[in-house]
Scaffold this active site. Structure first.
Site, PDB file in Angstrom:
ATOM      1  CG  ASP A  42     -10.182  -0.756   4.687  1.00 31.00           C
ATOM      2  OD1 ASP A  42      -9.515  -0.831   3.359  1.00 31.00           O
ATOM      3  OD2 ASP A  42      -9.497  -1.035   5.507  1.00 31.00           O
ATOM      4  CE  LYS A  71      -3.946  -2.370   2.314  1.00 29.05           C
ATOM      5  NZ  LYS A  71      -4.598  -2.539   3.658  1.00 29.05           N
ATOM      6  CD  GLN A 131      -3.199  -4.400   6.571  1.00 31.67           C
ATOM      7  OE1 GLN A 131      -3.202  -3.353   5.951  1.00 31.67           O
ATOM      8  NE2 GLN A 131      -3.527  -5.725   6.298  1.00 31.67           N
TER       9      GLN A 131
END
Ligand code: NAD
Length: 280
Positions: free
Chosen positions: A115, A48, A92
């Site tokens: 997200d 990322k 995460q």
């Protein structure tokens, strides 16, 4: 059979994003919260960061120890919510045992939830209201399907897996695109027979090579979300070599949904940046 090359599609998305960010001369800022030292998570985070740097998004990792308390983790998120220089926040997954991901995700301000896992963004998706941030992996799958040029309306899509981050939001997204959607899971009976009725198959169950060639209707479009490590090699949920003989389109693992998911996360970060800029 045609390959759906996620790596190539992702490179195109990233290039377009890089152009937009450069033209507008802006610096969207993404924060990735990493708790503990899960090895796979560290690899995902590195990917990322690398992609973000390429497109001109400032990405930063906030590392917290595996024994951090739910309270301290939540306080960190609240602090990031209040920081006007931060436009996107992701936590995460997986979190170390004992920490609730649901609780953390709900702390993220909806406009920074890049997200798209929070109840506000999921609610907008399920109700097809628009204006929300769409979860990166489902969005990646949709874009990969669209890239085939196959019309989605009226197609029967079978999604194998009902997780909060893939199966459920993807079911809503495909429904919003007029597919007839069936979601299969561990309690589903006669999975092979069900998959045989599908025009579109999305495998997202984490069971290496579960979907066999003889489960597939001739000409089916197959997207493989699964990532498992088998004998040191990455492997999807579809028996790719054999299944490829009957599909019209199929995505591989690696070079499939993985790189597109990263690209979608960065697209979401730019979207979040614009949302916050408009709000002032
Ligand atoms: P999860 O473990 O949370 O959910 C798995 C789902 O699959 C469950 O709903 C379960 O009911 C179902 N399932 C498991 N075995 C099954 C079987 N034999 N038959 C039918 N259904 C079955 O997993 P997840 O987080 O949704 O991830 C699924 C897979 O996708 C994993 O391999 C994961 O690594 C991968 N993944 C990839 C990306 C990407 O960017 N490519 C993103 C997220 C997840």
């Amino acid at each position: 059979m045609e390959l759906i090359d996620g790596k190539k599609l992702a490179a195109e998305v990233l290039l377009a994003l890089q152009d937009k960010i450069a033209q507008e001369n802006v610096k969207p800022h993404l924060v990735i919260v990493l708790v503990g030292d899960n090895e796979a998570s560290q690899i995902y985070v590195r990917n990322k960061l690398k992609a973000a740097e390429k497109v001109g998004i400032v990405a930063e990792v906030v590392c917290l120890p595996a024994d951090v308390s739910q309270q301290v983790l939540g306080d960190k998120i609240v602090e990031l919510n209040h920081d006007n220089a931060v436009h996107g926040i992701v936590v995460q997954q997986p979190l170390p045992e004992g920490l609730s991901i649901d609780e953390v995700v709900e702390k993220i301000a909806p406009e920074k939830d890049v997200d798209g896992f929070g109840i506000s963004n999921i609610g907008k998706l399920v109700q097809n209201l628009g204006g929300g941030i769409i979860a990166a992996t489902p969005k990646a799958v949709l874009n990969m399907l669209v890239s085939t040029g196959v019309a989605l309306a009226g197609k029967h899509a079978v999604i194998i897996g009902r997780s909060k981050i893939v199966g459920r939001p993807l079911a809503a997204l495909l429904l919003n695109h007029d597919c007839t959607v069936t979601v299969a899971h561990t309690k589903t009976r006669n999975l092979a027979d069900l998959v045989r009725t599908a025009d579109i198959v999305v495998a997202a169950c984490g069971q290496p090579k579960l979907v066999k060639k003889d489960w597939l209707k001739k000409g089916a479009v197959v997207i493989d979300v699964g990532i498992s490590r088998v004998g040191g090699r990455l492997c999807g949920d579809v028996d790719f070599e054999n299944a490829a003989e009957v599909c019209s389109f199929i995505s591989p693992v690696p070079r499939g949904v993985g790189p597109m998911t990263v690209a979608m996360l960065l697209e979401n970060t730019f979207e979040a940046f614009n949302l916050q800029r408009r709000k002032g």
